[in-house]
Motif scaffolding. Structure first.
Motif, short mmCIF file in Angstrom:
data_model
loop_
_atom_site.label_atom_id
_atom_site.label_comp_id
_atom_site.label_asym_id
_atom_site.label_seq_id
_atom_site.Cartn_x
_atom_site.Cartn_y
_atom_site.Cartn_z
N SER B 34 0.82 -1.20 0.00
CA SER B 34 0.00 0.00 0.00
C SER B 34 0.87 1.27 0.00
N GLN B 38 1.00 4.15 -2.85
CA GLN B 38 0.84 5.57 -2.53
C GLN B 38 2.04 6.39 -2.97
N ILE B 128 -7.00 -3.50 -1.48
CA ILE B 128 -7.02 -2.21 -2.13
C ILE B 128 -8.41 -1.89 -2.64
#
Lengths: 180, 188
Positions: B34, B38, B128
């Protein structure tokens, strides 16, 4: 409210290689994107912090561990429960300061650095610096301000990999006005 | 791809390449991935660019993984046929990465250069949520990159793209030359 006790370590496991290689790809990318190792170290710490802030939730939910009474207990939980749960390793806790506010984690078999070598021009890169951010972020969420940094790293030629953790202060809970 | 040589006598060269004993938790990977997504997102302007970046990172993973897997699973023998390399990916590569085989491997009806690997619930996407405004985003582009590197480094240059179709589908398009070579091998 009764909690199930068998939830302790039933988190799903996976082969560490995808994890290691993904981390490697990330570090490589950062080294490309930033000018110097200092910046990369900083960025890794920042990303680790973001992870830590979220990871603590997952950890508390899975482990059934309540508030730690003192820093020694915190150290034990980090080494024996948290590291075991997430990275499958148990670092040893050593070098306590006389005041009991500082200790070291000695990491063997750090899964982040499996088969990693630092090229000569990256001698100041702290490859696993993400971990410092994770520890700092997670502890901050349980009201502990802690200074975390690598003081030795086998990747940089030291005999062991050592993370030094120093307790700074308890963070007072700031209750929003009128919430008491 | 840049090559780097290990310095003189490194301890790394003495380490066995057998299966790793350590396991990490899926949460650890999910949180790391994650952050990767990002981070990539913070440096791009479009979904296409984001997927390209994820794929590029996947390619690094694939490049490092190929030799290890060939050594472990195939006794050091490399595949020379298109079908075999695809099966190698579906079975061995998928097992090594995700602990299971890929759900499906299919060939396009109308095109002998195109194959699909279909995965209903890819691991990298498990945690996600895709925002509505970027509904074409698929973080399995990372897996696509891994596969593209494995194919390319094995001598099967190909483009791997990722699509939402029966779950997540990786579309593998081989270079013309790869298929031509495969056919000439069949004739012998």
């Amino acid at each position: 409210m009764s909690r199930q006790s068998n939830r302790t370590t039933d988190s799903k496991k996976m082969n560490s290689e995808l994890f290691t290689l993904t981390y490697g790809a990330l570090v490589t990318q950062l080294c490309k994107d930033y000018e110097n190792d200092e910046e990369v170290n900083k960025q890794l710490d920042k990303m680790g912090y973001n992870i830590g802030v979220r990871l603590i939730e997952d950890f508390l939910a899975r482990s059934n561990i309540g508030r730690c009474q003192d820093f020694r207990e915190t150290a034990d939980v980090i080494a024996k429960v948290a590291f075991k749960m997430y990275l499958g390793i148990t670092p040893s806790v050593t070098n306590w300061s006389p005041a009991g506010d500082e200790f070291s984690l000695i990491l063997e078999n750090n899964p982040l650095v499996d088969f990693v070598e630092l090229p000569d021009n990256h001698s100041t890169l702290i490859y696993s610096n993400l971990l410092c951010g994770v520890l700092r972020g997670a502890l901050e969420m349980v009201q502990m301000a802690v200074d975390v940094r690598f003081v030795q790293d086998t990747l940089r030629g030291d005999n062991v990999t050592e993370i030094r953790m120093k307790f700074i202060k308890r963070i007072e809970e700031n209750l929003p006005a009128g919430d008491e | 791809m840049e090559t780097r040589f290990t310095r003189g006598k490194s301890a790394i060269l003495e380490r066995p390449l057998s299966r790793p004993k350590t396991e990490v938790s899926v949460s650890a990977f999910a949180l790391l991935f994650s952050e990767v997504v990002q981070y990539c997102q913070s440096r791009v302007y479009s979904v296409t660019e984001l997927q390209a970046r994820l794929s590029e990172m996947g390619q690094r993973v694939g490049g490092s993984l190929l030799d290890v897997l060939v050594l472990r699973e195939k006794n050091g023998k490399r595949e020379t046929k298109v079908l075999n390399i695809l099966l190698f990916i579906k079975v061995s590569v998928w097992r090594a990465l995700f602990g299971k085989e890929a759900d499906k491997l299919e060939q396009a009806n109308d095109d002998d250069k195109t194959y699909y690997i279909i995965e209903k619930e890819p691991l990298v996407n498990t945690y996600i949520s895709v925002p509505k405004e970027n509904s074409s985003l698929n973080c399995a582009a990372f897996t696509g990159g891994i596969i593209e590197a494995i194919l390319t480094h094995s001598g099967f240059p190909a483009k791997v793209t990722v699509h939402w179709h029966k779950g997540t589908t990786l579309m593998i398009k081989f270079d013309e030359a790869v298929i031509a070579r495969d056919k000439s091998l069949d004739l012998r």
